[in-house]
Design an enzyme around this catalytic site. Sequence first.
Site, PDB file in Angstrom:
ATOM      1  CG  HIS A 100      -1.871  -1.559   1.171  1.00  0.00           C
ATOM      2  ND1 HIS A 100      -2.277  -1.981   2.408  1.00  0.00           N
ATOM      3  CD2 HIS A 100      -2.730  -1.264   0.337  1.00  0.00           C
ATOM      4  CE1 HIS A 100      -3.447  -2.794   2.457  1.00  0.00           C
ATOM      5  NE2 HIS A 100      -3.386  -2.547   0.529  1.00  0.00           N
ATOM      6  CE  LYS A 149     -11.759 -11.737   3.912  1.00  0.00           C
ATOM      7  NZ  LYS A 149     -10.517 -12.348   3.403  1.00  0.00           N
ATOM      8  NE  ARG A 168      -2.250  -7.035  -4.757  1.00  0.00           N
ATOM      9  CZ  ARG A 168      -3.146  -7.913  -3.365  1.00  0.00           C
ATOM     10  NH1 ARG A 168      -2.575  -7.538  -2.689  1.00  0.00           N
ATOM     11  NH2 ARG A 168      -4.954  -7.810  -3.771  1.00  0.00           N
ATOM     12  CB  SER A 203      -4.132  -6.150   4.344  1.00  0.00           C
ATOM     13  OG  SER A 203      -3.641  -5.715   4.165  1.00  0.00           O
TER      14      SER A 203
END
Length: 169
Positions: free
Chosen positions: A18, A42, A91, A129
């Site tokens: 990030h 989540k 990515r 993450s």
Amino acid sequence: MNKLAIYPGTFDPFTNGHLDIVLRSVRLFDRFIIAITTNAKKTPLFSVPERKELIEKSLPAGNNITVESFDGLLVDYAEKKGCIILIRGLRAVSDFEYELQMALLNRRLKPAIETIFKMPSEEYSFLTSSAVKEIAQLGGCVDGLVPPAVKSALIEKFKINQQSILAKI
Ligand code: PNS
């Protein structure tokens, strides 16, 4: 023209991937907002205030970046801010479908808002993450994957979690 961009995300937690996207993007704009969604899909490990503090601690000094949180639709938040540029990191090919869907839906909701994609350095192309949380939870080393403040917070968080598990036994 006073150019503003918003970099939205869950940032649970903020990683070096990030940060790489932020540093690549920020010099292209006069103002830059990192926007944390409050409606994560989540259950997050870190609260929104914790995530905000960790991001702020991870940014270089003297920057033009503000860290905020938003609820509801991203495009509504962007419109309220007078912002027409959203930044997203891309990515690998695996990100593409999700990002395409989000960019096109956001465009449908607010055609004036554009999504710009930035590629992180290849050393972060595998970094998520979720993976960072799993590594930290299982006692692995997250050096180089997250900023130092996030590393300390992960250690602290899982120490506390382990203690609360032990307390229940
Ligand atoms: O880091 P993430 O989890 O990939 O970020 C996803 C995020 C926060 C950008 C996305 O879930 C979002 O924009 N949420 C706000 C609600 C919204 O606008 N949903 C419609 C997207 S098509």
